[in-house]
Design a protein around this motif. Structure first.
Motif, PDB file in Angstrom:
ATOM      1  N   ALA A  53       0.844  -1.202   0.000  1.00  0.00           N
ATOM      2  CA  ALA A  53       0.000   0.000   0.000  1.00  0.00           C
ATOM      3  C   ALA A  53       0.880   1.253   0.000  1.00  0.00           C
ATOM      4  O   ALA A  53       2.035   1.206   0.443  1.00  0.00           O
ATOM      5  CB  ALA A  53      -0.900  -0.008   1.239  1.00  0.00           C
ATOM      6  N   PRO A  54       0.347   2.377  -0.481  1.00  0.00           N
ATOM      7  CA  PRO A  54       1.153   3.604  -0.467  1.00  0.00           C
ATOM      8  C   PRO A  54       1.345   4.128   0.949  1.00  0.00           C
ATOM      9  O   PRO A  54       0.390   4.227   1.719  1.00  0.00           O
ATOM     10  CB  PRO A  54       0.304   4.582  -1.289  1.00  0.00           C
ATOM     11  N   VAL A  55       2.582   4.443   1.280  1.00  0.00           N
ATOM     12  CA  VAL A  55       2.911   4.956   2.612  1.00  0.00           C
ATOM     13  C   VAL A  55       3.746   6.226   2.420  1.00  0.00           C
ATOM     14  O   VAL A  55       4.812   6.189   1.798  1.00  0.00           O
ATOM     15  CB  VAL A  55       3.672   3.889   3.429  1.00  0.00           C
ATOM     16  N   GLY A  56       3.251   7.341   2.974  1.00  0.00           N
ATOM     17  CA  GLY A  56       3.882   8.630   2.751  1.00  0.00           C
ATOM     18  C   GLY A  56       5.261   8.737   3.387  1.00  0.00           C
ATOM     19  O   GLY A  56       5.586   8.013   4.335  1.00  0.00           O
ATOM     20  N   ILE A  57       6.062   9.631   2.857  1.00  0.00           N
ATOM     21  CA  ILE A  57       7.424   9.975   3.305  1.00  0.00           C
ATOM     22  C   ILE A  57       8.252   8.759   3.701  1.00  0.00           C
ATOM     23  O   ILE A  57       9.013   8.805   4.666  1.00  0.00           O
ATOM     24  CB  ILE A  57       7.417  11.040   4.430  1.00  0.00           C
TER      25      ILE A  57
ATOM     26  N   MET B 194       3.296   3.534  -5.085  1.00  0.00           N
ATOM     27  CA  MET B 194       4.117   4.625  -4.569  1.00  0.00           C
ATOM     28  C   MET B 194       3.214   5.758  -4.096  1.00  0.00           C
ATOM     29  O   MET B 194       2.300   6.168  -4.813  1.00  0.00           O
ATOM     30  CB  MET B 194       5.012   5.107  -5.711  1.00  0.00           C
ATOM     31  N   SER B 195       3.463   6.277  -2.896  1.00  0.00           N
ATOM     32  CA  SER B 195       2.652   7.383  -2.375  1.00  0.00           C
ATOM     33  C   SER B 195       2.980   8.686  -3.099  1.00  0.00           C
ATOM     34  O   SER B 195       4.135   8.949  -3.433  1.00  0.00           O
ATOM     35  CB  SER B 195       2.924   7.560  -0.882  1.00  0.00           C
ATOM     36  N   GLY B 196       1.963   9.530  -3.266  1.00  0.00           N
ATOM     37  CA  GLY B 196       2.193  10.864  -3.811  1.00  0.00           C
ATOM     38  C   GLY B 196       2.833  11.792  -2.788  1.00  0.00           C
ATOM     39  O   GLY B 196       3.412  12.814  -3.147  1.00  0.00           O
TER      40      GLY B 196
ATOM     41  N   ALA C 109      -2.093   9.276  -5.993  1.00  0.00           N
ATOM     42  CA  ALA C 109      -2.151  10.740  -5.905  1.00  0.00           C
ATOM     43  C   ALA C 109      -3.203  11.177  -4.892  1.00  0.00           C
ATOM     44  O   ALA C 109      -4.259  10.558  -4.767  1.00  0.00           O
ATOM     45  CB  ALA C 109      -2.499  11.321  -7.274  1.00  0.00           C
ATOM     46  N   TYR C 110      -2.864  12.224  -4.167  1.00  0.00           N
ATOM     47  CA  TYR C 110      -3.877  13.028  -3.475  1.00  0.00           C
ATOM     48  C   TYR C 110      -4.129  14.189  -4.420  1.00  0.00           C
ATOM     49  O   TYR C 110      -3.192  14.893  -4.804  1.00  0.00           O
ATOM     50  CB  TYR C 110      -3.332  13.559  -2.149  1.00  0.00           C
ATOM     51  N   LEU C 111      -5.383  14.376  -4.800  1.00  0.00           N
ATOM     52  CA  LEU C 111      -5.646  15.381  -5.834  1.00  0.00           C
ATOM     53  C   LEU C 111      -5.504  16.792  -5.295  1.00  0.00           C
ATOM     54  O   LEU C 111      -6.133  17.126  -4.285  1.00  0.00           O
ATOM     55  CB  LEU C 111      -7.064  15.196  -6.379  1.00  0.00           C
TER      56      LEU C 111
ATOM     57  N   VAL D 255      -6.180   7.006  -6.982  1.00  0.00           N
ATOM     58  CA  VAL D 255      -6.559   8.304  -6.415  1.00  0.00           C
ATOM     59  C   VAL D 255      -7.193   8.052  -5.046  1.00  0.00           C
ATOM     60  O   VAL D 255      -8.190   7.343  -4.933  1.00  0.00           O
ATOM     61  CB  VAL D 255      -7.547   9.042  -7.347  1.00  0.00           C
ATOM     62  N   THR D 256      -6.579   8.616  -4.025  1.00  0.00           N
ATOM     63  CA  THR D 256      -7.085   8.411  -2.658  1.00  0.00           C
ATOM     64  C   THR D 256      -8.110   9.491  -2.342  1.00  0.00           C
ATOM     65  O   THR D 256      -7.821  10.684  -2.485  1.00  0.00           O
ATOM     66  CB  THR D 256      -5.919   8.437  -1.660  1.00  0.00           C
ATOM     67  N   VAL D 257      -9.299   9.066  -1.912  1.00  0.00           N
ATOM     68  CA  VAL D 257     -10.416  10.012  -1.808  1.00  0.00           C
ATOM     69  C   VAL D 257     -10.972  10.160  -0.385  1.00  0.00           C
ATOM     70  O   VAL D 257     -11.983  10.815  -0.192  1.00  0.00           O
ATOM     71  CB  VAL D 257     -11.559   9.598  -2.775  1.00  0.00           C
TER      72      VAL D 257
ATOM     73  N   ILE E 263      -9.729   3.830  -7.421  1.00  0.00           N
ATOM     74  CA  ILE E 263     -10.156   4.786  -6.391  1.00  0.00           C
ATOM     75  C   ILE E 263      -9.953   4.127  -5.025  1.00  0.00           C
ATOM     76  O   ILE E 263     -10.513   3.062  -4.753  1.00  0.00           O
ATOM     77  CB  ILE E 263     -11.648   5.175  -6.553  1.00  0.00           C
ATOM     78  N   LYS E 264      -9.169   4.777  -4.175  1.00  0.00           N
ATOM     79  CA  LYS E 264      -8.819   4.187  -2.861  1.00  0.00           C
ATOM     80  C   LYS E 264      -9.521   4.944  -1.733  1.00  0.00           C
ATOM     81  O   LYS E 264      -9.482   6.179  -1.698  1.00  0.00           O
ATOM     82  CB  LYS E 264      -7.303   4.281  -2.662  1.00  0.00           C
ATOM     83  N   GLY E 265     -10.141   4.156  -0.828  1.00  0.00           N
ATOM     84  CA  GLY E 265     -10.791   4.779   0.316  1.00  0.00           C
ATOM     85  C   GLY E 265     -12.303   4.677   0.245  1.00  0.00           C
ATOM     86  O   GLY E 265     -13.017   5.510   0.789  1.00  0.00           O
TER      87      GLY E 265
ATOM     88  N   MET F 170      -8.762  -4.491  -1.280  1.00  0.00           N
ATOM     89  CA  MET F 170      -8.964  -3.932   0.062  1.00  0.00           C
ATOM     90  C   MET F 170      -7.623  -3.741   0.765  1.00  0.00           C
ATOM     91  O   MET F 170      -6.620  -4.331   0.384  1.00  0.00           O
ATOM     92  CB  MET F 170      -9.906  -4.811   0.909  1.00  0.00           C
ATOM     93  N   ASP F 171      -7.616  -2.911   1.803  1.00  0.00           N
ATOM     94  CA  ASP F 171      -6.501  -2.868   2.749  1.00  0.00           C
ATOM     95  C   ASP F 171      -7.049  -2.503   4.115  1.00  0.00           C
ATOM     96  O   ASP F 171      -8.244  -2.276   4.265  1.00  0.00           O
ATOM     97  CB  ASP F 171      -5.387  -1.908   2.291  1.00  0.00           C
ATOM     98  N   SER F 172      -6.164  -2.463   5.090  1.00  0.00           N
ATOM     99  CA  SER F 172      -6.416  -2.062   6.484  1.00  0.00           C
ATOM    100  C   SER F 172      -6.443  -3.277   7.402  1.00  0.00           C
ATOM    101  O   SER F 172      -7.438  -4.015   7.455  1.00  0.00           O
ATOM    102  CB  SER F 172      -7.705  -1.241   6.657  1.00  0.00           C
ATOM    103  N   GLY F 173      -5.351  -3.495   8.084  1.00  0.00           N
ATOM    104  CA  GLY F 173      -5.274  -4.510   9.137  1.00  0.00           C
ATOM    105  C   GLY F 173      -4.727  -5.858   8.724  1.00  0.00           C
ATOM    106  O   GLY F 173      -4.662  -6.765   9.552  1.00  0.00           O
ATOM    107  N   VAL F 174      -4.324  -6.010   7.469  1.00  0.00           N
ATOM    108  CA  VAL F 174      -3.817  -7.322   7.023  1.00  0.00           C
ATOM    109  C   VAL F 174      -2.418  -7.541   7.605  1.00  0.00           C
ATOM    110  O   VAL F 174      -1.510  -6.732   7.371  1.00  0.00           O
ATOM    111  CB  VAL F 174      -3.750  -7.385   5.481  1.00  0.00           C
ATOM    112  N   ARG F 175      -2.249  -8.595   8.356  1.00  0.00           N
ATOM    113  CA  ARG F 175      -0.956  -8.874   8.986  1.00  0.00           C
ATOM    114  C   ARG F 175      -0.464 -10.299   8.774  1.00  0.00           C
ATOM    115  O   ARG F 175       0.674 -10.630   9.088  1.00  0.00           O
ATOM    116  CB  ARG F 175      -1.047  -8.621  10.517  1.00  0.00           C
ATOM    117  N   ARG F 176      -1.334 -11.178   8.317  1.00  0.00           N
ATOM    118  CA  ARG F 176      -1.011 -12.600   8.145  1.00  0.00           C
ATOM    119  C   ARG F 176      -1.562 -13.091   6.814  1.00  0.00           C
ATOM    120  O   ARG F 176      -2.542 -12.539   6.292  1.00  0.00           O
ATOM    121  CB  ARG F 176      -1.675 -13.427   9.255  1.00  0.00           C
TER     122      ARG F 176
ATOM    123  N   VAL G 195      -1.081  -4.147   1.911  1.00  0.00           N
ATOM    124  CA  VAL G 195      -0.564  -4.114   3.281  1.00  0.00           C
ATOM    125  C   VAL G 195       0.283  -2.849   3.429  1.00  0.00           C
ATOM    126  O   VAL G 195       1.155  -2.591   2.589  1.00  0.00           O
ATOM    127  CB  VAL G 195       0.295  -5.370   3.556  1.00  0.00           C
ATOM    128  N   GLY G 196       0.032  -2.069   4.493  1.00  0.00           N
ATOM    129  CA  GLY G 196       0.736  -0.802   4.665  1.00  0.00           C
ATOM    130  C   GLY G 196       1.884  -0.865   5.662  1.00  0.00           C
ATOM    131  O   GLY G 196       3.041  -1.102   5.297  1.00  0.00           O
ATOM    132  N   ARG G 197       1.556  -0.671   6.937  1.00  0.00           N
ATOM    133  CA  ARG G 197       2.602  -0.497   7.961  1.00  0.00           C
ATOM    134  C   ARG G 197       3.681  -1.585   7.958  1.00  0.00           C
ATOM    135  O   ARG G 197       4.875  -1.261   8.038  1.00  0.00           O
ATOM    136  CB  ARG G 197       1.955  -0.406   9.345  1.00  0.00           C
TER     137      ARG G 197
END
Ligand SMILES: Cc1cc2nc3c(=O)[nH]c(=O)nc-3n(C[C@H](O)[C@H](O)[C@H](O)COP(=O)(O)O)c2cc1C
Length: 412
Positions: free
Chosen positions: A110-114, A139-141, A161-163, A187-189, A286-288, A341-347, A364-366
Motif C-alpha cells: 500500500a502507499p505509505v507517505g514519506i 508509490m505514495s504521492g 495521488a492526493y488530488l 486516487v485516494t479520496v 479509487i482508494k478509500g 482492500m486494505d487495512s489490518g492485514v498482517r497474516r 498491506v501498509g505499515r
C-alpha cells in the motif's frame, strides 16, 4: 473495464517456483540479520527500536481514539476458517491476475507517505522489492523521491495521488504521472481534510518536520537510523523535498518555516474524478471506498478498480472496517471493477479471509514500511516471502488450489 493498459502492465511474468516444504521454518536464503524475523509483527518490534519516536509514532498511529485501527484487527480475528481435507493441493498456486497482469501473490504494498525518511531511499526499496517478488507496489504521492526515479527503478510500480484542489495543478500532476510512464493511477479520496492524529502532536511529528532540540535528541537516541538513513540521505541526495504532490517540487521535509500546500481538497467531488477518468488513459483505481453507493459510482464513471479501505484507521475514527462492508460492495459492483482492500492485514490468513469475502487483491501498509526501515529492499523481500509462505501453507490446509477456490465456502 480492463482496457486502459499501459505497456508495463501487459508483459507476462514468469512465476516464482513454488517453495518446497524445506523452505518453511528457518530461512537460510535471507540475510542473517533478518532470520530472527518470523512474522510481520516481528518487523514492527524491530522498527520500534530502530526509528526515532516521532517517526515510529507517525507510522504506527491512527486517528483520535484509534477505534478503527483496533477494529481492523478484530474483524480479521472474529472470522474463522472451515477447512476441507484430503484435497490434492500439490499443484496449488496463489498467482493472481488483475489489470491484465499476473502477480505471484494476491497482495501488494500500500502507499505509505514519506517512506524515504524512515527507510533509506524507501520508495525505491519498496518498489524494487515488489518488482523482484512479482507483486505490485503503490508509490505514495506524499513522497520524497521523484516519481520518475522510482518508475525507472521499478517500471511496474503504481502511483497514488492526493488530488490538488486546484484544477490546473490537478491536470498538470496527472499529465506528469502519465509522462513518467505509470500504467496505474490510484486516487485516494478519503482525505477531504486532515485527520486528527493526536499522537503526532504528542510525539512532535509534523510535515515538514520542525528542527528542535527535542527532535535532535530523538534522532540521537537512534544512531543506526541517524547515520544509516538520515545522514546518508542528506550526504548522498541532499535535503529531501515533497517531490510528487504536484507537477513541480514542493516543500523540504525538514524546515523551520516551510508550509506544504494541501488546502482546497474539501470541494473535490465525483465530477473531478470523472474529469480525471477522461484525462488519464491508464488503469484508474479509487482508494478509500467504504460505501456500496460510492463503489457503484466509481464503476459508473469508468474506474477500473477500487480499494476498500479506512486508511488503516488513520482518517475517520469510527469508520467501519473494510471486511465488514466487502461482501455488500462486491455484490453491488459484481465484475464491473476490480475490488481490492486494505487495512489490518498482517497474516496470510488475513489475505485469504479478505479474498473469501470477495476481494480480488489485498494491500498491506505499515508492516512493509517497518520492513523497509529495518532491512531495506532485503527486508521488504523477506516480509513478502513470509506473507507468501503463510498464504501458501493456509491454502493447502484449507484445501484450496487456486485463489478462485478461496470463496466464502472456506469460512465458518
Ligand atoms: C505511515 C503511513 C502513511 C500513509 N500514507 C499514505 C499515503 O500517502 N497515501 C495513501 O493513499 N495512503 C496512505 N496510507 C494508508 C495506506 O495506504 C493503507 O491504506 C493503510 O496503511 C492500510 O492499513 P495497514 O497499515 O493496517 O495495512 C498511509 C499509511 C501509513 C501507515
Amino acid at each position: 473495464m480492463e482496457d486502459h493498459l499501459g505497456a508495463a502492465d501487459v508483459q507476462p511474468l514468469p512465476l516464482a517456483p513454488q517453495k518446497s516444504q524445506a523452505a518453511y521454518g528457518v530461512k537460510h536464503d535471507v540475510p542473517a540479520r533478518l532470520r530472527k524475523i518470523l512474522s510481520l509483527a516481528d518487523f514492527e518490534t524491530a522498527a520500534r527500536g530502530f526509528l526515532p519516536r516521532p517517526l515510529y509514532g507517525y507510522i504506527s498511529g491512527a486517528a483520535e481514539d484509534e477505534l478503527s485501527l483496533a477494529a481492523n484487527r478484530s474483524a480479521f480475528e472474529r472470522l474463522k476458517f472451515r477447512p476441507k481435507v484430503l484435497v490434492d493441493v500439490a499443484r496449488r498456486s496463489q498467482a493472481t491476475t488483475i489489470f491484465g497482469r499476473t502477480y505471484a501473490s494476491p497482495f501488494g504494498i500500500a502507499p505509505v507517505g514519506i517512506s524515504a525518511i524512515s527507510a533509506y531511499r524507501g520508495d525505491v526499496a519498496l518498489a524494487q522489492a515488489a518488482q523482484g517478488e512479482q507483486i505490485p507496489a503503490i508509490m505514495s504521492g506524499t513522497s520524497l523521491i521523484p516519481m520518475e526515479t522510482v518508475h525507472a527503478a521499478a517500471p511496474g510500480t503504481w502511483f497514488q495521488a492526493y488530488l490538488p484542489g486546484d484544477a490546473a495543478r490537478r491536470d498538470a500532476l496527472i499529465d506528469r504521472v502519465q509522462a513518467a510512464g505509470f500504467a496505474t493511477l490510484v486516487v485516494t479520496v478519503d482525505i477531504p481534510v486532515w485527520a486528527n492524529r493526536e499522537n503526532n502532536v504528542r510525539t512532535g511529528f509534523s510535515m515538514p518536520l520542525r528542527p528542535s532540540l527535542r527532535l535532535a535528541m530523538d534522532g540521537l537516541t537512534r544512531p543506526r537510523w541517524l547515520c544509516g538513513t538520515f545522514l546518508r540521505t542528506l550526504i548522498q541526495h541532499g535535503m529531501p523535498h515533497f517531490e510528487n504532490s504536484f507537477a513541480t517540487r514542493g516543500a523540504p521535509m525538514l524546515s523551520a518555516s516551510a508550509i506544504r500546500d494541501t488546502t482546497g481538497r474539501d470541494h473535490l467531488s465525483w465530477e473531478d474524478i470523472a474529469r480525471i477518468r477522461a484525462r488519464w488513459s491508464g488503469n484508474l483505481v479509487i482508494k478509500g471506498i467504504l460505501h456500496a453507493d460510492d463503489a457503484r459510482r466509481a464503476a459508473s464513471i469508468g474506474a477500473d478498480g477500487i480499494i476498500v479501505s479506512n486508511h488503516g484507521g488513520r482518517q475517520l475514527d469510527g469508520a467501519v472496517e473494510p471486511l465488514q462492508v466487502l461482501p455488500e460492495i462486491c455484490e453491488a459492483v459484481g465484475d464491473d471493477l476490480v475490488v481490492m482492500m486494505d487495512s489490518g492485514v498482517r497474516r496470510g490468513a488475513d489475505v485469504l479471509k479478505a479474498l473469501a469475502l470477495g476481494a480480488r487483491f489485498v494491500f498491506v501498509g505499515r508492516p512493509f514500511m517497518y520492513a523497509a526501515a529495518v532491512g531495506g529492499e532485503a527486508g521488504v523481500r523477506h516480509a513478502i516471502g513470509l506473507l507468501r509462505d503463510e498464504v501458501d501453507r493456509n491454502m493447502a490446509m484449507l484445501g484450496a488450489r487456486s485463489v478462485e477456490e478461496v470463496t466464502s465456502d472456506v469460512l465458518a
